[in-house]
Scaffold this active site. Structure first.
Site, PDB file in Angstrom:
ATOM      1  CB  SER B 113      -0.965  -0.047   1.191  1.00 43.19           C
ATOM      2  OG  SER B 113      -1.912   0.973   1.091  1.00 43.19           O
ATOM      3  CG  ASP B 211      -6.609  -1.453  -4.478  1.00 44.30           C
ATOM      4  OD1 ASP B 211      -7.288  -0.674  -3.767  1.00 44.30           O
ATOM      5  OD2 ASP B 211      -5.424  -1.712  -4.258  1.00 44.30           O
ATOM      6  CG  HIS B 241      -5.892  -1.436  -0.747  1.00 44.28           C
ATOM      7  ND1 HIS B 241      -5.090  -0.861  -1.713  1.00 44.28           N
ATOM      8  CD2 HIS B 241      -5.309  -1.149   0.451  1.00 44.28           C
ATOM      9  CE1 HIS B 241      -4.071  -0.233  -1.121  1.00 44.28           C
ATOM     10  NE2 HIS B 241      -4.180  -0.397   0.186  1.00 44.28           N
TER      11      HIS B 241
END
Ligand SMILES: [Zn+2]
Lengths: 374, 310
Positions: B113, B211, B241
């Site tokens: 991330s 995502d 995600h």
């Protein structure tokens, strides 16, 4: 750059998708029909024991509602598994309230899907982040639960949230510790408190609070989830409505909607949990029906019968089963606003349903008091 | 200091005297194939990477995990003071530490991330990182933050930015974060493209097709400019995600990640040894207990802040 992709199976796409309970009834039905039918086909190819059992019924009517389902008692007598499921990571045991225990083989995929089912059932409660919830588990921690199924499943919440387990390895529940943990979390943090455990443990907790004049003011900050049934304490069993009111009273809760029940059994790989209106929403990868106890013919919605399942989350064994529970299946729109299929357990049958045990008795071998299939 | 789990806990001082907590796990094999630094995602701690660490050590890698400074976890400071600059400094310090502990070993950096945006900058600056592996890497920070918080604070003037914002129940100081981001050129898709064009090491990126926080079309757009030796993009179909919510996909990714590490370290085709479920579960629970004990006070405070803001 080079570009490639990784794709999961249809079943995994459903189990690990978000907001599965927000789908329309039609969408859920479509998923259930497709996955359960694929599961039966796949298990006929992959599990010779199931194939033999299925074939013994001769000519069958089409459709998943008529396909032969294995009585759960059979898992007490035989080790039934699919042939190509790789390493069995865990042989899961029923708590064995009446003699023999069921033994269910689970591979990694089946266990991962179980966790997926726990996660998605939590959507029916509220989605807390790891830092927002503290769990008090009126049961053993993972190490003490060992291979016994329901405590193991309950203990998985520790992967998601900080958890205090108050049952020691001897099986004693430390009620004063539980109360301390609850009141401490309420007084010194702003965390929400989840209390989980079997119903008889909640009964003892309430009795303990009553006898010792202990006041707990849970208000809107406690949610309870019971699971695992009454076991050998079934003599103490309290009807659901009174049970919820009792918990509400002794934990000082604002509403009975904060008191929920969850259902699972070792032969089933899916956790089924109540919404705020106390209806057990069945996720679409699980087909559930009722069957007539006399001839095992499928019954319609809203008719009392033996509960039968096709659990598409089972990869390492056929989750195509008839349980020892009498219940009702219904469908439509719940008062909570979600559409879907609902199930209700009414009672257990007196004695485990024994039909179809020919599967187990083919070549039995006695090992330390258990009959296993070799 | 040694803990009960299979790692060594180190508290190392950064150049400006702040303490960076690291968990060092050694490969189960006699001779390690390399060392991998595993950076925690935003709002996550070292224990959230217990499975990744288990896969790596089980397949012959030493692993260095760390919690960023001014972040949730065991290192110095709190989320209220989080900045991208401190996250980059933490990553740099972790690499220095890994180099000192495991000299002359092939070194990979794994990130998730927002931390991947840090990793791009790190690997563009340094020439001693041999390869990068990213998961759900953020490429357009402004857009991702706007989706996460439901409002594009980066488009505001500093005085309009709130004192704090909430991420997954954690309070994050917004003004510091904002000022640091503006001065550090972190925000745009173009800034990420410029950064990855300067990368000196090859990279594997796992990116999810569904995502909500990172648009895969943007990932493809900027990565398509890199040649095939430099970049492998692996699309995770139908996935979101956070792979923590999808253990089946996480397992596929961890297996593939080990395979990539083998390739980068000259062991192409070596057998992937899968840790057992019981081992993964036991390690995950042990590490959670250790980390949660340490951070519970911090989290309690932050959660109280949350209710006041609401
Ligand atoms: Zn409902």
């Amino acid at each position: 750059m080079t570009h490639s992709s990784i794709k999961l199976s249809k079943t995994d796409d459903v189990i690990f998708s978000e907001n599965i309970f927000d789908l329309s009834l039609e969408q859920q039905d479509m998923i259930t029909n497709e996955l359960s039918s694929d599961t039966v086909t796949s298990m006929l190819e992959r599990c010779p024991q199931y194939e033999k059992f299925y074939s013994s019924f001769g000519n069958l009517r089409e459709g998943v509602s008529h396909c032969p389902k294995i009585p759960t008692t059979t898992f007490k007598l035989a080790d039934i598994k699919s042939s190509d499921c790789g390493v069995i990571e865990k042989w899961c045991l029923s708590s064995g309230t009446s003699g023999l225990q069921s033994r269910i083989p689970r591979n990694r995929l089946t266990l991962d899907r179980l966790l997926g089912s726990v996660r998605s059932s939590l959507q029916l409660l509220r989605e807390w982040h790891e830092h927002e919830l503290k769990i008090i588990h009126l049961g053993p921690d993972n190490e003490s639960a060992g291979d016994v199924w329901f405590p193991f499943v309950m203990g998985l919440t520790e992967l998601l949230y900080p958890t205090a387990s108050v049952m020691d390895s001897s099986g004693a529940i430390h009620l004063s510790t539980a109360i301390e943990e609850i009141n401490d979390a309420l007084a010194t943090t702003n965390l929400h408190v989840g209390i989980i455990g079997p119903p008889f443990a909640f009964l003892q907790l309430c009795k303990f609070a009553h006898q010792n004049n202990i006041v707990i003011k849970g208000l809107d900050r406690i949610t309870t989830v019971t699971g695992g049934g009454w076991k050998r304490l079934s003599g103490d069993m309290i009807p659901q409505v009174q049970f919820r009111e009792m918990i509400c009273h002794y934990l000082g809760l604002n509403s009975v909607s904060q008191v929920r029940d969850a259902f699972n059994q070792v032969e089933l790989n899916t956790l089924i949990i109540e919404c705020e209106h106390h209806r057990k929403h069945v996720p679409p990868w699980l087909y559930v029906q009722t069957l007539s106890p006399s001839d095992l013919q499928p019954l319609g919605d809203n008719q009392l019968g033996l509960l039968g399942y096709i659990d598409s989350s089972c990869d390492s064994y056929p989750g195509i089963i008839i349980s020892d529970d009498i219940g009702i299946v219904s469908r439509g729109r719940c008062d909570c606003g979600r559409y879907g299929v609902f199930m209700e357990i009414v009672r257990r049958v007196e004695r485990g349903f024994q039909g179809g045990c020919a599967l187990a008795l083919d070549r039995p071998r006695v090992t330390e008091g258990e009959i296993r299939f070799v | 200091m040694f803990s009960q789990s299979d790692f060594e806990e180190l508290h190392s001082q950064t150049t400006d005297g702040r303490s960076l907590a690291c968990w060092i796990s050694r490969a189960t094999a006699k001779e390690a194939k390399g060392v991998i630094i595993v950076a925690s995602a935003f709002g996550r701690c070292m224990h959230h990477n217990s499975s990744i660490a288990s896969y790596l050590i089980n397949n012959g890698y030493d692993v260095v995990r760390y919690d960023s400074i001014n972040h949730v976890g065991m290192s110095y400071g709190e989320m209220m003071n989080f900045t991208m600059g401190d996250a980059l400094l933490s990553a740099n310090h972790a690499v220095d530490l890994a180099k000192a502990l495991f000299p002359a070993r092939t070194l990979g950096f794994f990130s998730t991330s927002i931390t991947s945006r840090i990793a791009f900058a790190l690997a563009a600056q340094r020439d001693d990182i041999d390869f990068l592996i990213t998961l759900s890497g953020v490429v357009n920070l402004q857009k991702t933050l706007a989706r996460v918080f439901g409002e594009d604070y980066c488009a505001l003037q500093l005085h309009d930015v709130p004192h704090q914002v909430i991420f997954e129940g954690l309070s994050v100081g917004a003004k510091n974060f904002y000022q640091d981001m503006m001065s550090g050129n972190w925000l745009s898709l173009e800034s990420t493209r410029d950064t990855i064009m300067q990368l000196k090491s090859p990279m594997t990126c796992f990116a999810s097709s569904d995502d909500d926080w990172v648009e895969i079309s943007e990932v493809k757009r900027i990565f398509s400019e890199l040649d095939s030796r430099s970049l492998s993009l692996i699309e995770l179909e139908g996935c979101g995600h956070d792979l923590g919510e999808n253990p089946a996909m996480a397992r596929m990714v961890m297996r593939d990640m080990v395979k990539r590490c083998y390739e980068y370290c000259g062991f192409k085709g070596a057998l992937i040894r899968e840790p057992s479920y019981n081992m993964l579960l036991k390690t995950a629970l042990q590490e959670r207990r250790i980390q949660r004990k340490t951070i519970s006070a911090e989290v309690t405070k932050s959660t109280i802040d949350y209710s006041i803001t609401k």
